[in-house]
Structures are given as structure tokens and as C-alpha cells.
Scaffold this motif. Structure first.
Motif, PDB file in Angstrom:
ATOM      1  N   ASP A 365       0.724  -1.138  -0.032  1.00  0.00           N
ATOM      2  CA  ASP A 365      -0.121  -0.097   0.078  1.00  0.00           C
ATOM      3  C   ASP A 365       1.132   1.206  -0.003  1.00  0.00           C
ATOM      4  O   ASP A 365       2.132   1.261   0.404  1.00  0.00           O
ATOM      5  CB  ASP A 365      -0.836  -0.078   1.204  1.00  0.00           C
ATOM      6  N   SER A 371       3.145   1.987  -4.692  1.00  0.00           N
ATOM      7  CA  SER A 371       2.542   0.632  -4.207  1.00  0.00           C
ATOM      8  C   SER A 371       2.666  -0.263  -5.035  1.00  0.00           C
ATOM      9  O   SER A 371       3.353  -0.267  -6.195  1.00  0.00           O
ATOM     10  CB  SER A 371       0.869   1.203  -4.444  1.00  0.00           C
ATOM     11  N   ARG A 398      -8.429  -3.912  -3.624  1.00  0.00           N
ATOM     12  CA  ARG A 398      -7.644  -2.603  -3.519  1.00  0.00           C
ATOM     13  C   ARG A 398      -8.399  -1.192  -3.668  1.00  0.00           C
ATOM     14  O   ARG A 398      -9.284  -1.242  -4.680  1.00  0.00           O
ATOM     15  CB  ARG A 398      -6.526  -2.645  -4.301  1.00  0.00           C
ATOM     16  N   SER A 407      -4.849   1.528  -0.975  1.00  0.00           N
ATOM     17  CA  SER A 407      -4.870   0.727   0.275  1.00  0.00           C
ATOM     18  C   SER A 407      -5.592  -0.703   0.101  1.00  0.00           C
ATOM     19  O   SER A 407      -6.173  -0.733  -0.945  1.00  0.00           O
ATOM     20  CB  SER A 407      -5.831   1.480   1.217  1.00  0.00           C
TER      21      SER A 407
END
Length: 458
Positions: A365, A371, A398, A407
Motif C-alpha cells: 500500500d 504501491s 484494493r 490501500s
């Protein structure tokens, strides 16, 4: 939340030892001398309680000069409008809306958001100094399908419904869910699931040996166009003609070289509201095809010498707020890209890697290219323009905010499996498909679990 649902969940509240009904007909407190809104006097706010809650929490707002005409009162939690149930003039009874604080985490607790409450009466608009703490609850459940299915297809009630591997999904304007199960080298189908009617039915019974890939919704949500791996072939269905399936082949538009439009492995279509075409990018082509829905005429859209565009399976969706912006998930290159303006694809600096590490798989994340993804597939946007991505080999869903922050919403990147529940327990097995309905509920095509999973973030 729809108004009729709100009225089904109202119940008696206790305020200061007084039993207060949803119509406020009983109160042990004296009412204001005048309960009508006075435009010559200010609307004032004093306190509200409770000070925290989630979706459909019943909240009492205290103050003065609200009036008793609830049609003249608007209450907002941030920018989301709450259902106003009743008013005494000095008290308003409201129901919290869904996810008013999404994306605004408070001090150190990602499950709580700080939310402003504002009251609008007439020309007066005032806000409480104190903030409401909104608790976001994330939970996944199984809508239909059966894990460890033997690759059979069954339709009927949702409890009876079974799928082979569940691939890609789409949701139309009536919140019908369309499912593209994957029967490799079999009789591939398109299945309609209607949650409200508790039923499923087959729309396309035999699309042939090539799987149906990610559909796009067209005609203001009334129909679908569905690509296949087979040459120029695609399928269309529409509610206007009772979902009668039509097998079609796109052809070169007048003046276009027919050899230029020959493609295979069309993994997704994305519909552009600006020009009424659906777009496609084949895995190994450094251009798009733009296909006119009514005629089936296809035109090559060159993107120039763009070294960033990877050779990869490609899944696409257009922005809701900016319909010329196109988001793309590059599965084999493990990243998400974006064209800021697909109507001018050769414009300098038009394309960029939006999230993920180009060519490198993993799970991390973070912001933008910090990411990591592992074979991302279908992606969908919510009403706040957040992207949700089926990160298939990470077995999770995600989220990418408008600021590019990635995230993990739910699922365990280190473990595949099947389990419903909250983020700390829920498991998926190679999710490929993802779609969203008008209420913001997210549906997931859980490939290896042969299920449609239902993700509520409330």
C-alpha cells in the motif's frame, strides 16, 4: 439510502428520560413558544447526540428556530444529505446517511471519520462546532454461488444458483448484475442475477468456446456490449428488446484499412459517454479500437510512440466526473495507468502510470508508484471517484483514492481461501470481476470460489 427504507427502521428514542416517538408527538420538555421558522431570527445549534455512529444511526440535533416543516429543513453530514424524520422546532430527528466521511480518517483510527453536521433552513445555513465520529464498517458476504462447485451452471433462486469460475461483472441502471462465468473451451454463458427478486437466469446460453470478457454498460445503463477472445466478435444485449442476445462482428469504418482492426484477446470494453463509442485495447497492440455501438464500425485510435504503455491484458473504465479520462489495469505488468484525455491520445504527457510498479509484482500500500499489485484485473469507480481494483493474485480488493493513495480494503494478500466477514478475517481466491450498484454496494467475481461476493462499506 432510499426514503422508504429509512421509514422502516425508525423506532422510539429516549431523550433525557422522555420517550420520543418518530413523530415527536410525546415530549416531557416544553416546546418553543413558536415552533415555526422565523426568517428574521437566526437558526442556532447547541448540541447533538449520540456523538458517533455508522449508517442509519438515529441522531437528535438540538438548537432553535428550526421550524416543524421537515420539507423546509435540510441536514448534511459533510456533503451527504441525511433523512430528516421530524422536528419540534428546537429538536430535529435525523438518520445518518451512508458513508458521509469516507476518505477523511481522524486521529490514528482508520475506522473513524470526523464529519461536519450542518443544518439548512430557509436562507440560514449553520454547522455544529463539534464533529460527528462516523464509524465505517466493511464486511463481505456471499450473494450467490457455491465454493468447490464442479463447474456446473444452475439458475433459479440465489440459493440454488451455481457458477463455473466467475469472471467479470457488470451492473445496469436497474441494479441487475450480469455475470460472465468462464467455461474454458465450453459453452460460455451470460447470467443475469437480480438480488431483489431473488433469482438468476441465463441471458446467453452458448457464446461458444471463447469466454465472455469484461462488459461495458451502454445506452444509459439499459444494455451491455461484451468482448470475446475470438477475433472481431462481440455480443450485445439490451433491456429494450428483453435481453435478446446478438452476436456481432465489428468491421472497418469507411476509409479504415480492414487489416488494421484485426485483433484478438479483447479483454474489456469501456463505453465513452462523450462520443457514444466503446473502446478496446488488445493485449499486444499499441493502439485502441473505437467501435460505434449502432453500426459496429471500428476505427483505430493511435496513441503515438508511448514506451510506458505495456504489453499486457488490459481492463478499462472511464471516469465518471471526467468522461474523457480512461483508467486501465495492466494485468501482466502489475500496474494501473490513466489517459487524461483519450480523445487526444497523442498529446504529450497524456498517459502515466497511476499506481503500481510497472513490471514488478507484489503487495504494498502507498502513494502512486510506491504501491504494488499482483495481476490486477477489473476495476470500477464509486461516486467519489475512488477506484476499486480486483487484485487477483493478491486475493484482495484494493482502493485508489483521487489523490492516488492505494490501500487494501479487504482480503489477505498472503492467503487465498473462502471466508465471509470483516477485513481481518475475509478471504478470496483469485478475484477477477468487480462492479458497483446505485447504492454503492460492490460485487466481486471470486473466480476460484465460483461465487459472487457482496462488499458493503458503510
Amino acid at each position: 439510502m432510499k426514503r422508504n427504507l429509512v421509514h422502516q427502521i425508525l423506532f422510539f428514542c429516549c431523550i433525557g428520560g422522555c420517550a420520543l416517538s418518530m413523530t415527536f408527538t410525546t415530549s416531557c420538555e416544553s416546546k418553543n413558544e413558536s415552533s415555526e421558522y422565523n426568517p428574521n431570527e437566526p437558526v442556532t445549534l447547541t448540541e447533538f447526540y449520540p456523538d458517533s455512529g455508522g449508517i442509519a444511526t438515529q441522531v437528535i440535533l438540538n438548537g432553535s428556530n428550526f421550524g416543524t416543516n421537515i420539507d423546509g429543513i435540510k441536514v448534511y453530514f459533510n456533503k451527504k444529505r441525511a433523512a430528516v424524520v421530524s422536528s419540534l422546532g428546537n429538536k430535529i430527528y435525523v438518520i445518518t446517511p451512508r458513508r458521509p466521511g469516507d476518505g477523511m480518517p481522524d486521529d490514528g483510527d482508520p475506522e473513524r471519520d470526523q464529519v461536519d453536521i450542518s443544518v439548512v433552513v430557509g436562507n440560514d445555513s449553520v454547522s455544529y462546532d463539534k464533529k460527528f465520529k462516523y464509524r465505517i464498517q466493511t464486511v463481505v458476504s456471499t450473494l450467490c454461488g457455491r465454493p468447490k462447485n464442479d463447474n456446473t451452471t444452475k439458475v433459479g433462486t440465489l440459493g440454488e444458483t451455481e457458477f463455473p469460475e466467475v469472471g467479470f461483472l457488470a451492473v445496469d441502471a436497474e441494479d441487475n448484475i450480469f455475470v460472465c462465468p468462464r467455461e474454458l473451451w465450453g459453452q460460455n454463458k451470460l447470467i443475469l442475477v437480480n438480488e431483489k427478486q431473488n433469482m438468476s437466469s441465463i441471458i446467453i446460453d452458448n457464446a461458444g468456446q471463447f469466454p465472455l470478457n469484461q462488459p461495458c454498460v451502454v445506452d444509459q445503463g439499459q444494455g451491455l456490449c461484451i468482448p470475446t477472445d475470438a477475433g472481431n466478435t462481440y455480443w450485445s444485449v439490451n433491456s429494450i428488446d428483453f435481453w435478446t442476445p446478438r452476436r456481432r462482428d465489428y468491421m472497418a469504418a469507411p476509409g479504415e484499412d480492414p487489416g488494421n482492426i484485426q485483433t484478438s484477446y479483447k479483454h474489456s470494453f469501456a463505453y465513452c459517454e462523450l462520443d457514444g463509442h466503446f473502446y478496446c485495447r488488445a493485449k499486444d497492440k499499441n493502439f485502441f479500437l473505437k467501435i460505434e455501438g449502432k453500426t459496429g464500425y471500428a476505427t483505430v485510435v493511435e496513441v503515438g510512440d508511448n514506451n510506458l504503455l505495456p504489453t499486457a491484458d488490459c481492463y478499462m473504465t472511464f471516469s465518471k466526473s471526467d468522461p474523457k479520462k480512461l483508467y486501465m489495469a495492466f494485468t501482466n505488468s502489475h500496474c494501473i495507468g490513466v489517459f487524461e484525455d483519450i480523445t487526444d491520445p497523442t498529446r504529450p504527457n497524456n498517459f502515466k502510470i497511476y499506481a503500481g510498479d510497472l513490471g514488478r509484482s507484489g503487495h504494498a500500500d502507498g502513494r502512486g508508484t510506491e504501491s504494488q499489485f499482483n495481476n490486477p484485473r477489473q476495476l470500477v469507480l464509486d461516486e467519489e471517484e475512488n477506484l476499486y481494483v480486483a487484485d487477483s493474485n493478491n486475493h484482495c480488493i484494493r482502493k485508489i483514492t483521487t489523490e492516488g493513495v492505494v490501500s487494501t480494503v479487504i482480503g489477505n494478500p498472503e492467503k487465498s481461501g473462502y471466508k465471509d466477514g470483516a477485513p481481518d478475517v475475509a478471504l478470496f481466491a483469485d478475484p477477477w470481476g468487480i462492479a458497483i450498484d446505485s447504492e454503492g454496494i460492490i460485487y466481486i467475481g471470486d473466480l476460484q470460489n465460483h461465487c459472487i461476493r457482496k462488499l458493503a462499506i458503510e
